[in-house]
Design a protein around this motif. Structure first.
Motif, short mmCIF file in Angstrom:
data_model
loop_
_atom_site.label_atom_id
_atom_site.label_comp_id
_atom_site.label_asym_id
_atom_site.label_seq_id
_atom_site.Cartn_x
_atom_site.Cartn_y
_atom_site.Cartn_z
N LYS A 299 41.82 38.15 54.84
CA LYS A 299 43.17 37.71 55.19
C LYS A 299 43.48 37.96 56.66
O LYS A 299 44.33 37.28 57.25
CB LYS A 299 44.19 38.44 54.31
CG LYS A 299 44.11 38.04 52.84
CD LYS A 299 45.13 38.80 52.00
CE LYS A 299 45.06 38.37 50.55
NZ LYS A 299 46.02 39.12 49.69
N GLU A 300 42.80 38.93 57.27
CA GLU A 300 43.01 39.24 58.69
C GLU A 300 42.23 38.31 59.61
O GLU A 300 42.37 38.38 60.83
CB GLU A 300 42.61 40.70 58.98
CG GLU A 300 43.60 41.74 58.45
CD GLU A 300 43.55 41.88 56.93
OE1 GLU A 300 42.49 41.60 56.34
OE2 GLU A 300 44.58 42.24 56.33
N GLY A 301 41.37 37.44 59.03
CA GLY A 301 40.63 36.49 59.85
C GLY A 301 39.20 36.89 60.16
O GLY A 301 38.52 36.21 60.94
N ALA A 302 38.72 37.96 59.55
CA ALA A 302 37.32 38.36 59.74
C ALA A 302 36.41 37.59 58.79
O ALA A 302 36.85 37.05 57.77
CB ALA A 302 37.16 39.86 59.51
N MET A 303 35.14 37.55 59.15
CA MET A 303 34.09 36.98 58.29
C MET A 303 33.09 38.07 58.00
O MET A 303 32.57 38.72 58.92
CB MET A 303 33.42 35.81 59.00
CG MET A 303 32.47 35.02 58.12
SD MET A 303 33.36 33.94 56.98
CE MET A 303 32.07 33.64 55.75
N VAL A 304 32.81 38.28 56.70
CA VAL A 304 31.88 39.33 56.28
C VAL A 304 30.79 38.70 55.42
O VAL A 304 31.08 37.88 54.55
CB VAL A 304 32.60 40.43 55.48
CG1 VAL A 304 31.65 41.57 55.15
CG2 VAL A 304 33.82 40.96 56.24
N LEU A 305 29.55 39.07 55.68
CA LEU A 305 28.42 38.57 54.91
C LEU A 305 27.57 39.73 54.44
O LEU A 305 27.31 40.67 55.21
CB LEU A 305 27.54 37.63 55.75
CG LEU A 305 28.21 36.38 56.32
CD1 LEU A 305 28.78 36.64 57.72
CD2 LEU A 305 27.20 35.24 56.40
N ILE A 306 27.14 39.67 53.17
CA ILE A 306 26.24 40.67 52.60
C ILE A 306 25.17 39.94 51.82
O ILE A 306 25.48 39.04 51.03
CB ILE A 306 26.96 41.67 51.67
CG1 ILE A 306 28.24 42.21 52.30
CG2 ILE A 306 26.04 42.81 51.29
CD1 ILE A 306 29.50 41.68 51.67
N GLN A 307 23.91 40.34 52.00
CA GLN A 307 22.82 39.70 51.28
C GLN A 307 21.76 40.71 50.91
O GLN A 307 21.41 41.60 51.70
CB GLN A 307 22.17 38.60 52.11
CG GLN A 307 21.03 37.86 51.40
CD GLN A 307 20.38 36.81 52.27
OE1 GLN A 307 19.54 37.15 53.12
NE2 GLN A 307 20.75 35.55 52.09
N ILE A 308 21.23 40.57 49.68
CA ILE A 308 20.02 41.28 49.29
C ILE A 308 19.02 40.23 48.83
O ILE A 308 19.33 39.38 47.99
CB ILE A 308 20.28 42.34 48.20
CG1 ILE A 308 18.97 43.02 47.80
CG2 ILE A 308 21.03 41.78 47.00
CD1 ILE A 308 19.15 44.25 46.92
N ALA A 309 17.82 40.25 49.43
CA ALA A 309 16.81 39.23 49.16
C ALA A 309 15.51 39.91 48.76
O ALA A 309 15.04 40.85 49.41
CB ALA A 309 16.59 38.37 50.39
N TYR A 310 14.92 39.39 47.69
CA TYR A 310 13.63 39.87 47.17
C TYR A 310 12.58 38.80 47.47
O TYR A 310 12.76 37.63 47.11
CB TYR A 310 13.73 40.12 45.68
CG TYR A 310 12.47 40.62 45.01
CD1 TYR A 310 12.21 41.98 44.90
CD2 TYR A 310 11.54 39.73 44.46
CE1 TYR A 310 11.06 42.45 44.27
CE2 TYR A 310 10.39 40.19 43.84
CZ TYR A 310 10.16 41.55 43.75
OH TYR A 310 9.02 42.01 43.12
N SER A 311 11.50 39.18 48.13
CA SER A 311 10.52 38.19 48.57
C SER A 311 9.12 38.55 48.11
O SER A 311 8.71 39.71 48.15
CB SER A 311 10.55 38.09 50.10
OG SER A 311 9.55 37.21 50.56
#
Length: 347
Positions: free
Chosen positions: A35-47
């Protein structure tokens, strides 16, 4: 002619971690527009792109004031601990827990003191996928490779991010993507758009195949449309078009400075749907040399199979023009646009 989407329902077992043992990458990725205008990304990847499985954990915070913080960690596959139902996982300092009764994910990443993320994603109107979700590159030979994806196209997000001891609220709207790519080196370019307003969402998930191979298609583009907190359409006749490209010496790829999106199909109640959105790309969040962040063995494998992969990300204010039957709507919101370049694709 409209390409039919027979079903968009997601059986719960499709949210399970598959852990494909042969040259695959599988990820849970969470996108948050606060709501404050930030962008947050979280990822967990198994390869399984090398001789032994590996895990990549990534997170990023992009504040409206220009504050930027990224966290990446390469972990051993042996540290990846799925739950008994394979829909949740714990891996060292990250936990992703799925609650099927609430259709929600609880995500906790503890990389203190630099970054701590504690958020809950709750689906607004369930999950969605296209038909059976799995798209083979050659329908007669699944071993050539495939992509399978499920989405929560709109979620209510609550929680916070702590950066170097300072608390940042992470309440807002979210998108969740579960994606499995078998032989992901086959794809030449990805285009991904996540548009959010308070009650609406537009998602397009497009991948393009390089020239010179006997694949069944050149472009695959899945679209998901949420209006007034309801998934009203899942579409296949879509296109992301990259415009005004220029070579970037950082990667060597032709990078767009504008983009046009078109969603086309029918709504769940049978009405024709068309959405157009044109966006200048002048607020770049990040550009990432993926090889620099991958484990050594994975990096060496990719270097032998494809050119170096790079990711570019932007966050823009955008206006979408929606037509559903005789109804016209204009949506004002924020769009997160991402391109992943693995091979040269003509624009």
């Amino acid at each position: 002619m409209v390409t039919p989407v027979v079903s968009s329902e997601v059986p719960l077992q499709n949210l399970q971690w598959v852990l494909d043992p042969s040259y695959a990458t599988e990820a849970n990725t969470f996108y948050i527009h606060t709501k404050e205008g930030a962008m947050v990304l979280i990822q967990i990847a198994y390869s399984t792109m090398s001789w032994s499985p590996s895990v990549q954990v990534s997170a990023a915070y992009h504040g409206p004031d220009g504050l930027k913080k990224r966290h990446t960690a390469s972990l051993s596959g042996s540290s990846f601990k799925p739950s008994a139902d394979k829909m949740s996982v714990v891996c060292e300092n990250i936990s992703v827990q799925f609650d099927p009764t609430k259709q929600s994910y609880k995500v906790v990443l503890n990389a203190a003191p630099a970054m701590v993320v504690d958020v809950e994603f709750t689906a607004v109107d369930g999950l969605a996928q296209v038909n059976e979700a799995k798209v083979p590159f050659q329908k007669d030979d699944i071993s050539v490779g495939y992509v399978a994806a499920q989405f929560i196209p709109k979620a209510v997000v609550t929680g916070h991010v702590i950066l170097d001891g300072k608390l940042h609220e992470a309440n807002g709207s979210g998108l969740f993507v579960k994606a499995l790519q078998s032989k992901p080196q086959c794809v030449g370019r990805w285009s991904f758009v996540d548009f959010q307003t308070e009650k609406d969402a537009l998602l397009m998930y497009q991948y393009e195949m390089p020239e010179g191979y006997d694949y069944d298609f050149k472009i695959r583009s899945e679209g998901y449309v949420v209006l007034d907190n309801k998934i009203v359409a899942v579409t296949l006749d879509n296109l992301t078009k990259l415009l005004k490209t220029q070579n970037d010496p950082f990667s060597g790829y032709e990078i767009p400075s504008a983009v046009e999106y078109t969603w086309s199909g029918v709504t769940k109640d049978g009405r024709p749907l068309k959405i157009d959105m044109a966006v200048p790309l002048d607020h770049q969040l990040d550009k990432i040399d993926l090889l620099a962040e991958l484990p050594y063995l994975v990096r060496k494998f990719i270097q032998t199979c494809i050119t170096a992969p790079f990711v570019y990300q932007w966050l823009q204010t955008a206006t979408a023009h929606v037509s559903i039957g005789d109804e016209k709507l204009t949506l004002e919101g924020k769009v997160f646009h991402e391109n992943a370049f693995l091979a040269e694709i003509p624009n």
